[in-house]
Design an enzyme around this catalytic site. Structure first.
Site, mmCIF file in Angstrom:
data_model
loop_
_atom_site.group_PDB
_atom_site.id
_atom_site.type_symbol
_atom_site.label_atom_id
_atom_site.label_comp_id
_atom_site.label_asym_id
_atom_site.label_seq_id
_atom_site.Cartn_x
_atom_site.Cartn_y
_atom_site.Cartn_z
ATOM 1 N N GLY A 97 -8.263 41.134 18.199
ATOM 2 C CA GLY A 97 -9.189 40.007 18.301
ATOM 3 C C GLY A 97 -8.681 38.833 17.490
ATOM 4 O O GLY A 97 -7.707 38.955 16.738
ATOM 5 N N LYS A 98 -9.278 37.700 17.640
ATOM 6 C CA LYS A 98 -8.938 36.533 16.818
ATOM 7 C C LYS A 98 -10.059 35.522 16.954
ATOM 8 O O LYS A 98 -10.755 35.492 17.977
ATOM 9 C CB LYS A 98 -7.630 35.896 17.304
ATOM 10 C CG LYS A 98 -6.916 35.111 16.236
ATOM 11 C CD LYS A 98 -6.153 36.058 15.333
ATOM 12 C CE LYS A 98 -5.422 35.387 14.218
ATOM 13 N NZ LYS A 98 -4.600 36.331 13.469
ATOM 14 N N GLY A 99 -10.203 34.686 15.945
ATOM 15 C CA GLY A 99 -11.219 33.642 16.015
ATOM 16 C C GLY A 99 -10.717 32.404 15.332
ATOM 17 O O GLY A 99 -9.722 32.436 14.593
#
Ligand code: NAD
Length: 407
Positions: A97-99
């Site tokens: 994931g990444k944000g």
């Protein structure tokens, strides 16, 4: 994006069918949110944030949150896929994931940063959690920001939920050894690569590009093991001393003068550092440093990618053909996410390990991953990077296959 190039090469080597290729190269979900923030002067500004879970076949998504003006959804999607392969390469029970939020955090006061973080957290709240998507620090985010995320999540759920983020302060369920974890991981895989090359870290000449968290801790660890740190640079330039530099003095100088450029000795540029006659080269700063233009002039026998994406695919081919060992980023710098995994485990059991135990367990994970990557690379007659991607992509494909596609 280079991760996509490496994914395609791995899919070819695995003779993967088109359907599985499509599943594994598409993000599971991508969320874009508006973040209105009340500024200290009473005005309002609206920032744009994203959170992407690329793949969750092997477990909850895992990946950092960055605060940077250049953040875009496409970049976040690419970085999330990178995390999927990194976690799978280390055999961690996580997806990727990444944000990110498009903001220059240096222009915000502490209170504005807190309000931004809490509102961003509340906007992505339904999609994060200890068993679905676990953020961590990345560019310009830190343990304090993780603490605000954890608190916002916990206040909303009415429970203290330590495992919702990693990279937290020690006072709030953080793990010992997290600050040095990336560097320790690089050290452990370097030992394996040296063994493969019948070299020793003791006495090896090392050049390190970048003297931040990863680079400076690594310099200290390798120096303590008997290596000679002959050169190091930061964004302004740096210093060369064939007799060896003292990492503690480099650190003190960087703290006092904000750069290594003025450190006593022979000044060198970043470009020169990459081409020095050393045994080990560690890019620990930026992407795209070793390219088709300079790969044929790299003299190091082993290149350990502490940074993400420092070598372009063309340069990787050149180095492989020249018999250099490149320990790829998804293996070399995975010590950070591995200790994040340990933090999540410790949070669940509310039982915290001392630093020795963290390091010992990290060594087991890094050594095992190096051996599996080297074995896969030998089987497919390709570079360690090729092996790392085949191993990672195959693990995610296998999890997807045995789970089946719902419904
Ligand atoms: P950092 O911000 O602490 O340090 C970065 C260093 O690079 C600084 O010394 C900076 O001066 C230097 N730098 C910037 N531009 C440069 C240039 N053009 N040439 C040479 N040096 C330059 O960052 P960090 O946490 O040490 O991360 C470094 C790299 O390692 C990044 O690619 C990051 O994604 C990767 N990484 C870090 C971790 C971690 O846990 N810290 C984990 C995985 C990957």
């Amino acid at each position: 994006m280079v991760a996509q190039t490496y994914f395609k090469q791995a899919a070819e080597r695995l003779q993967m069918d088109d359907g599985m290729r499509a599943i594994l190269s598409t993000p599971k979900r991508a969320l874009t949110v508006s973040i209105p923030v009340r500024m200290d002067d009473g005005s309002y500004q609206v920032f744009v944030g994203h959170r992407v879970a690329h793949n969750m076949a092997r477990g909850p998504a895992k990946g950092g949150i960055r605060f940077h003006p250049d953040v875009t959804l496409d970049e976040v999607k690419a970085l999330a896929s990178w995390m999927t392969w990194k976690c799978a390469c280390l055999d961690l029970p996580f997806g990727g994931g990444k944000g990110g939020v498009a903001v220059d955090p240096h222009k915000l006061s502490m209170l504005e940063r807190e309000r931004l973080t809490r509102r961003y957290t509340s906007e992505i709240l339904p999609f994060i959690g200890p068993d679905q998507d676990i953020p961590a620090p990345d560019v310009y985010t830190d343990p304090q920001i993780m603490a605000w995320i954890m608190d916002t999540y916990s206040m909303t759920h009415g429970t203290t939920s330590l495992g919702v983020v990693t990279g937290k302060p020690l006072a709030l369920g953080g793990s010992k050894g997290r600050d040095k974890a990336t560097a320790r991981g690089v050290q452990f895989v370097l030992r394996e690569a040296c063994r493969q090359r019948k070299m020793s870290i003791k006495g090896a000449k090392v050049a390190i590009q970048g003297y931040g968290n990863a680079g400076s801790h690594l310099a200290t660890l390798l120096h303590a093991e008997g290596a000679k740190i002959v050169a190091s640079t930061d964004s302004h330039g740096g210093v060369l001393d064939p007799k060896g530099l003292d990492p503690a003095r480099l650190m003190a100088h960087k703290e006092a003068k904000k750069s290594l450029k003025t450190f006593p000795g022979k000044a060198i540029t970043n470009k020169q550092l990459l081409e020095l006659p050393v045994d080990i080269l560690v890019p620990a700063a930026l992407e795209n440093q070793i390219t088709a233009n300079n790969a044929s002039r790299i003299r190091a026998k082993i290149i350990a990618e502490a940074a993400n994406g420092p070598t372009t695919p063309l340069a990787d081919d050149i180095l492989f053909k020249r018999g250099r060992i490149v320990i790829p980023d998804i293996l070399a710098n995975a010590g950070g996410v591995t200790v994040s995994y340990f933090e999540w485990v410790q949070d669940f059991s509310s039982f915290f390990w001392d630093e020795d135990e963290v390091d010992k367990r990290l060594e087991v994970y890094m050594k095992r991953a190096y051996a599996s990557v080297a074995q896969t690379a030998a089987k497919h007659k390709c570079s360690l990077r090729g092996g790392a991607y085949v191993l990672a992509v195959d693990r995610v494909a296998e999890a997807t296959r045995v789970r089946g596609i719902f419904p």
